[in-house]
Design an enzyme around this catalytic site. Structure first.
Site, PDB file in Angstrom:
ATOM      1  N   GLY A 162       0.813  -1.323   0.035  1.00 53.30           N
ATOM      2  CA  GLY A 162      -0.139   0.104  -0.068  1.00 53.30           C
ATOM      3  C   GLY A 162       0.917   1.387   0.055  1.00 53.30           C
ATOM      4  N   GLU A 163       0.336   2.337   0.474  1.00 56.19           N
ATOM      5  CA  GLU A 163       1.022   3.533   0.872  1.00 56.19           C
ATOM      6  C   GLU A 163       1.112   4.389  -0.608  1.00 56.19           C
ATOM      7  OE1 GLU A 163       4.865   3.237   2.507  1.00 56.19           O
ATOM      8  OE2 GLU A 163       4.085   2.030   4.221  1.00 56.19           O
TER       9      GLU A 163
END
EC number: 2.4.2.21
Length: 347
Positions: free
Chosen positions: A312-313
């Protein structure tokens, strides 16, 4: 809130001009593979045969989720704000990759259950201190959902570039994304729910049961199929901001880099609201989070990268940036058969 219609990218004359420009480069037809389709897509988005990548940006939205009360995560909710501190200190993976690829990085508190106070580098758009537990009630009100979407749209309006990607942070958000995925696509819950931050098989089974019970609880909303109702029922404030930001980016004819499972769940909502948004989306990668491949198949999205990512991120989005740059560079800079005095393939 309302969004104006997203402009269509299809232009018959430009479509032919881009095909001619790509096919006349000094190479066999189709030999640059997906770079060719990316070059054409970006040219259609930007309405030019001289496409470019200017001032790319990635916005990370963070929010907490009330559904963590159902014990659906391997990590405590406090990890959300702790990771936000890591982003602000420049120490997370997304910081490293954004620096490497000269991508502006913006960190947004969409609804974290923590008081950060005024901080350099933090954009405070907090709607509330996390959503409510959607296993027992809607995650947010319609007004909160609209506020979050508008905040995301306003942030995109302040960008100077023509490419934007989105990242997220929020313990519990794979559970929210799985519920949104089922509610929009009707794909069985078992195929939507995965390990998230690293649940053991027993934890995944429990998470699936929580989502199934929540789906049954919110069945009247799901049966109507209204995307904003689904988003308000299950989403996080970060997911709602991302959906609003995506719609605003397409209105501005920006290339939208789609990251993994959570970001694609926001796109499911945005695409139900405005199907034309899909023409603006480049699917950066196929996440290893269970369900993402099915999401991509549902949206007919072809991922640029296959690297087993599931962090993610926005990490996958930023890692795909060099390939976007390569696609527009060959379109702009590569010699043609005529300019290089190279013989074309005989008929």
């Amino acid at each position: 809130m309302t969004f104006s219609s997203i402009p269509f990218t299809h232009d018959v004359a430009l479509d032919r001009a881009l095909d001619a420009a790509i096919n006349n480069k000094t190479k066999p037809l189709g030999s640059l593979g997906m770079l060719e389709s990316l070059a054409k897509q970006i040219g259609l988005i930007q309405q030019t045969t001289q496409a470019s990548i200017n001032d790319p940006a990635l916005i990370v939205f963070a929010g907490d989720h009330g559904v963590v009360a159902e014990n659906i995560s391997a990590f405590p909710q406090s990890v959300t704000w702790q990771m936000m501190e890591n982003f602000l200190a420049g120490g997370a993976a997304i910081n490293v990759f954004a620096r490497q690829n000269k991508c502006a990085l913006h960190i947004v508190d969409a609804g974290v259950n923590h008081d950060f106070g005024p901080r350099d580098g933090l954009l405070d758009r907090k709607v509330a201190y996390g959503t409510r537990n959607f296993a027992q009630e809607p995650a947010m009100t319609a007004e909160q959902c609209a506020q979050a979407m508008q905040s995301g749209a306003d942030l995109v309006a302040g960008l100077t570039g023509n490419v934007v990607g989105f990242g997220e942070m929020g313990i519990g958000n794979t559970t929210a994304a799985a519920a949104i995925m089922h509610a929009i696509t009707k794909i069985p819950v078992a195929e939507c729910v995965g390990a998230g931050t690293g649940l053991a098989p027993s934890g995944v089974q429990h998470k699936q049961k929580v989502v199934e019970a929540a789906i049954a609880f919110h069945a009247p909303v799901i049966s109507v199929g209204e995307p904003l109702g689904i988003l308000a029922s299950f989403g996080g404030f970060e997911v709602a901001m991302i959906a609003g930001a995506m719609l605003a980016a397409a209105e501005r004819r920006m290339v939208i880099l789609i990251d993994g499972f959570i970001i694609t769940s926001a796109l499911l909502v945005a695409a139900r609201l405005q199907p034309a948004i899909l023409d603006y989306c480049v699917f950066a990668h196929c996440s290893d989070e269970h369900g993402h491949r099915q999401m991509l198949a549902y949206l007919k999205g072809r991922p640029v990268l296959q690297m087993g990512l599931r962090l993610g991120e926005g990490t996958g989005a930023v890692l795909a940036l060099p390939l976007l740059q390569a696609s527009v560079n060959f379109l702009r800079e590569m010699a043609t058969f005529d300019s290089a005095d190279v013989s074309k393939k005989s008929a």
